[in-house]
Design an enzyme around this catalytic site. Structure first.
Site, PDB file in Angstrom:
ATOM      1  N   ARG A 197      30.997  42.781  34.583  1.00 27.69           N
ATOM      2  CA  ARG A 197      32.474  43.044  34.822  1.00 27.69           C
ATOM      3  C   ARG A 197      33.143  42.580  33.648  1.00 27.69           C
ATOM      4  O   ARG A 197      33.986  43.428  33.077  1.00 27.69           O
ATOM      5  CB  ARG A 197      33.058  42.568  36.001  1.00 27.69           C
ATOM      6  N   ARG A 198      32.942  41.593  33.237  1.00 30.18           N
ATOM      7  CA  ARG A 198      33.680  40.846  31.963  1.00 30.18           C
ATOM      8  C   ARG A 198      33.199  41.362  30.752  1.00 30.18           C
ATOM      9  O   ARG A 198      34.140  41.816  29.874  1.00 30.18           O
ATOM     10  CB  ARG A 198      33.417  39.397  31.755  1.00 30.18           C
ATOM     11  N   ASP A 225      41.266  32.030  45.839  1.00 24.97           N
ATOM     12  CA  ASP A 225      41.211  33.374  45.178  1.00 24.97           C
ATOM     13  C   ASP A 225      41.866  34.449  46.107  1.00 24.97           C
ATOM     14  O   ASP A 225      41.802  34.371  47.254  1.00 24.97           O
ATOM     15  CB  ASP A 225      40.042  33.941  44.335  1.00 24.97           C
ATOM     16  N   LYS A 265      47.891  39.746  37.413  1.00 29.34           N
ATOM     17  CA  LYS A 265      48.432  41.088  37.391  1.00 29.34           C
ATOM     18  C   LYS A 265      47.704  41.760  38.751  1.00 29.34           C
ATOM     19  O   LYS A 265      47.970  42.584  39.367  1.00 29.34           O
ATOM     20  CB  LYS A 265      47.982  41.859  36.322  1.00 29.34           C
ATOM     21  N   GLY A 266      46.360  41.317  38.976  1.00 30.28           N
ATOM     22  CA  GLY A 266      45.529  42.037  40.363  1.00 30.28           C
ATOM     23  C   GLY A 266      44.457  42.714  39.701  1.00 30.28           C
ATOM     24  O   GLY A 266      44.531  43.328  38.767  1.00 30.28           O
ATOM     25  N   ALA A 267      43.140  42.326  40.279  1.00 33.23           N
ATOM     26  CA  ALA A 267      42.164  43.054  39.762  1.00 33.23           C
ATOM     27  C   ALA A 267      41.570  44.036  40.598  1.00 33.23           C
ATOM     28  O   ALA A 267      40.373  44.592  40.298  1.00 33.23           O
ATOM     29  CB  ALA A 267      40.920  41.931  39.547  1.00 33.23           C
ATOM     30  N   LYS A 289      36.408  32.197  46.968  1.00 28.09           N
ATOM     31  CA  LYS A 289      36.638  33.832  47.297  1.00 28.09           C
ATOM     32  C   LYS A 289      36.664  33.924  48.829  1.00 28.09           C
ATOM     33  O   LYS A 289      35.552  33.470  49.328  1.00 28.09           O
ATOM     34  CB  LYS A 289      35.834  34.588  46.855  1.00 28.09           C
ATOM     35  N   ARG A 317      49.007  30.791  41.872  1.00 27.15           N
ATOM     36  CA  ARG A 317      48.672  31.538  40.825  1.00 27.15           C
ATOM     37  C   ARG A 317      49.012  32.782  40.779  1.00 27.15           C
ATOM     38  O   ARG A 317      48.555  33.553  41.547  1.00 27.15           O
ATOM     39  CB  ARG A 317      47.028  31.485  40.690  1.00 27.15           C
ATOM     40  N   GLN A 369      49.051  38.633  43.516  1.00 26.52           N
ATOM     41  CA  GLN A 369      48.870  39.820  42.540  1.00 26.52           C
ATOM     42  C   GLN A 369      50.208  40.552  42.332  1.00 26.52           C
ATOM     43  O   GLN A 369      50.652  41.455  43.397  1.00 26.52           O
ATOM     44  CB  GLN A 369      47.753  40.679  43.060  1.00 26.52           C
ATOM     45  N   LYS A 396      50.165  50.379  33.973  1.00 26.38           N
ATOM     46  CA  LYS A 396      49.976  49.072  33.372  1.00 26.38           C
ATOM     47  C   LYS A 396      51.863  48.720  33.128  1.00 26.38           C
ATOM     48  O   LYS A 396      52.050  47.437  33.272  1.00 26.38           O
ATOM     49  CB  LYS A 396      49.166  49.270  32.205  1.00 26.38           C
TER      50      LYS A 396
HETATM   51  P1  FAD Z   1      45.537  42.525  30.677  1.00 33.60           P
HETATM   52  O1  FAD Z   1      46.870  43.137  31.186  1.00 33.60           O
HETATM   53  O2  FAD Z   1      44.217  42.674  31.459  1.00 33.60           O
HETATM   54  O3  FAD Z   1      45.627  42.364  29.263  1.00 33.60           O
HETATM   55  C1  FAD Z   1      46.890  42.176  28.573  1.00 33.60           C
HETATM   56  C2  FAD Z   1      46.641  41.461  27.217  1.00 33.60           C
HETATM   57  O4  FAD Z   1      45.922  40.305  27.294  1.00 33.60           O
HETATM   58  C3  FAD Z   1      45.591  42.489  26.227  1.00 33.60           C
HETATM   59  O5  FAD Z   1      46.291  43.494  25.591  1.00 33.60           O
HETATM   60  C4  FAD Z   1      45.268  41.485  25.366  1.00 33.60           C
HETATM   61  O6  FAD Z   1      45.963  41.132  24.347  1.00 33.60           O
HETATM   62  C5  FAD Z   1      44.721  40.029  26.194  1.00 33.60           C
HETATM   63  N1  FAD Z   1      43.644  40.314  26.930  1.00 33.60           N
HETATM   64  C6  FAD Z   1      43.375  40.424  28.010  1.00 33.60           C
HETATM   65  N2  FAD Z   1      41.722  40.213  28.356  1.00 33.60           N
HETATM   66  C7  FAD Z   1      41.365  39.818  27.118  1.00 33.60           C
HETATM   67  C8  FAD Z   1      40.048  39.525  26.511  1.00 33.60           C
HETATM   68  N3  FAD Z   1      38.949  39.613  27.384  1.00 33.60           N
HETATM   69  N4  FAD Z   1      39.808  39.163  25.435  1.00 33.60           N
HETATM   70  C9  FAD Z   1      40.924  39.234  24.462  1.00 33.60           C
HETATM   71  N5  FAD Z   1      42.172  39.424  24.973  1.00 33.60           N
HETATM   72  C10 FAD Z   1      42.426  39.792  26.240  1.00 33.60           C
HETATM   73  N6  FAD Z   1      42.847  38.682  40.254  1.00 33.60           N
HETATM   74  C11 FAD Z   1      42.745  38.803  41.511  1.00 33.60           C
HETATM   75  O7  FAD Z   1      43.107  40.139  41.969  1.00 33.60           O
HETATM   76  N7  FAD Z   1      42.465  37.833  42.309  1.00 33.60           N
HETATM   77  C12 FAD Z   1      42.449  36.597  41.593  1.00 33.60           C
HETATM   78  O8  FAD Z   1      42.049  35.680  42.718  1.00 33.60           O
HETATM   79  C13 FAD Z   1      42.201  36.446  40.508  1.00 33.60           C
HETATM   80  N8  FAD Z   1      42.210  34.971  39.873  1.00 33.60           N
HETATM   81  C14 FAD Z   1      42.232  34.988  38.479  1.00 33.60           C
HETATM   82  C15 FAD Z   1      42.124  33.684  38.005  1.00 33.60           C
HETATM   83  C16 FAD Z   1      42.287  33.517  36.913  1.00 33.60           C
HETATM   84  C17 FAD Z   1      42.304  32.192  35.973  1.00 33.60           C
HETATM   85  C18 FAD Z   1      42.521  34.590  35.795  1.00 33.60           C
HETATM   86  C19 FAD Z   1      42.942  34.523  34.433  1.00 33.60           C
HETATM   87  C20 FAD Z   1      42.672  35.983  36.288  1.00 33.60           C
HETATM   88  C21 FAD Z   1      42.340  36.147  37.764  1.00 33.60           C
HETATM   89  N9  FAD Z   1      42.447  37.629  38.067  1.00 33.60           N
HETATM   90  C22 FAD Z   1      42.597  37.567  39.491  1.00 33.60           C
HETATM   91  C23 FAD Z   1      42.476  38.571  37.352  1.00 33.60           C
HETATM   92  C24 FAD Z   1      43.782  39.196  36.826  1.00 33.60           C
HETATM   93  O9  FAD Z   1      44.258  39.841  38.284  1.00 33.60           O
HETATM   94  C25 FAD Z   1      43.491  40.062  35.880  1.00 33.60           C
HETATM   95  O10 FAD Z   1      42.689  41.167  36.326  1.00 33.60           O
HETATM   96  C26 FAD Z   1      42.905  39.594  34.518  1.00 33.60           C
HETATM   97  O11 FAD Z   1      43.684  38.422  34.476  1.00 33.60           O
HETATM   98  C27 FAD Z   1      43.442  40.581  33.352  1.00 33.60           C
HETATM   99  O12 FAD Z   1      44.875  40.712  33.247  1.00 33.60           O
HETATM  100  P2  FAD Z   1      45.794  39.830  32.090  1.00 33.60           P
HETATM  101  O13 FAD Z   1      47.297  39.465  32.690  1.00 33.60           O
HETATM  102  O14 FAD Z   1      44.798  38.508  31.623  1.00 33.60           O
HETATM  103  O15 FAD Z   1      45.785  40.833  30.952  1.00 33.60           O
END
Ligand code: FAD
Length: 280
Positions: free
Chosen positions: A262-263, A107, A161-163, A73, A158, A137, A175
């Protein structure tokens, strides 16, 4: 010691535990992206300490022979101290990783760091010929332009969607809009990226996973899936069994509590899982 509930999401406190976890993933044909937990240092000393831990991690990954890369990070190696500190620390990590053939992901954090992070990515990816990747993102409005900028950079992107909760003038808030943008960005990557620009699909969303598979077939391109440790492990294993390239993001380190919290809050499923583990 990390309690059993948390170690579904965090591999342990030490690099050795993270590498052991990587080895167990490798047996399932999944590779690891190892991340030392830590962020937002405002002084050079803790940033230098984490840099040193990354140097040790890179050496340990190389010595272990595990199929693993690292992810760092920007704010843990000094972006909040200053651009120069960040770039010097990143250069130290990337240059040792280059000699040991260990890939380095950077990241992406909040929008105030995007330019500095992307500039460093572009420079180091060109200088170290593809040994570096960065996260972009889809919730940021600027991302389609950023993708255009990096489409011929010899590295990897990579897409997530963005955290981060970003201001509404520069980001998509709904969303459905973020999902739409994610699909459009993915399609751009598969259709327009030069061969040397690799594609990482960072999502647990089945719709996005299925869409990436369709795009991979349509454009006949290599790509990898990336998901977090403890999130949809069954889907990670299924994809790996079916022959797709899968990486699991594996956090470790003493600062595990905040990450775990957070998780666990993110998903009711995770909370229920955690509760079940506590109740026995
Ligand atoms: P979401 O839009 O949150 O969810 C969509 C669907 O996915 C849900 O309806 C469900 O069906 C499924 N799902 C999602 N989470 C779960 C769960 N916990 N259990 C079961 N099903 C689930 N963000 C950053 O801003 N910067 C980064 O550098 C960064 N690095 C990342 C690296 C990795 C490998 C990953 C996987 C994510 C990273 N992220 C990062 C986080 C990312 O931006 C999202 O906030 C996060 O991945 C949630 O979005 P999503 O696309 O997984 O699904």
């Amino acid at each position: 010691m990390i309690p059993p509930i948390a170690n579904n999401f965090v591999a342990g406190e030490s690099a050795e535990e993270a590498i052991d976890h990587a080895r167990s993933l490798n047996r399932k044909n999944i590779k690891a992206i190892v991340n030392l937990l830590g962020e937002h240092y405002h002084e050079p000393e803790p940033a230098a300490e984490d840099r040193d831990q990354y140097l040790d991690l890179v050496r340990a990954v190389d010595a272990s022979g595990a199929e693993a890369v690292v992810s760092v990070k920007p704010s843990q190696i000094g972006i909040d101290v200053g651009e120069e500190t960040f770039r010097e620390n990143l250069r130290d990590i990337v240059s040792i990783a280059d000699t040991r053939d260990v890939f380095v992901w950077v990241d992406m954090e909040d929008h105030e760091t995007t330019d500095v992070t992307l500039d460093a990515y572009e420079d180091f990816a060109r200088e170290y010929e593809g040994g570096v990747g960065v996260c972009l993102q889809s919730n940021l409005k600027r991302t389609s332009e950023d993708l255009e900028r990096v489409k011929d950079v010899p590295g990897k992107i990579r897409l997530v969607k963005g955290a981060y909760d970003e201001p509404k003038d520069i980001s998509y808030k709904k969303k459905s809009r973020v999902n739409e943008r994610y699909r459009a960005d993915l399609e751009y990557m598969f259709s327009e990226f030069e061969e040397q620009a690799g594609i990482g699909v960072g999502s647990h969303d089945q719709k996005m996973i299925d869409f990436a598979i369709e795009l991979g077939e349509e454009y006949d391109r290599d790509y990898e899936f990336q998901m977090l440790m403890g999130v949809r492990d069954d889907e990670q294993e299924r994809l790996a069994r079916e022959g797709y390239e899968v990486y699991q993001y594996v956090p470790y380190g003493g600062k595990w509590f905040q990450y775990f919290y957070r998780r666990a809050r993110e998903r009711k499923e995770n909370m229920l899982f955690a509760l079940r583990a506590v109740l026995g």
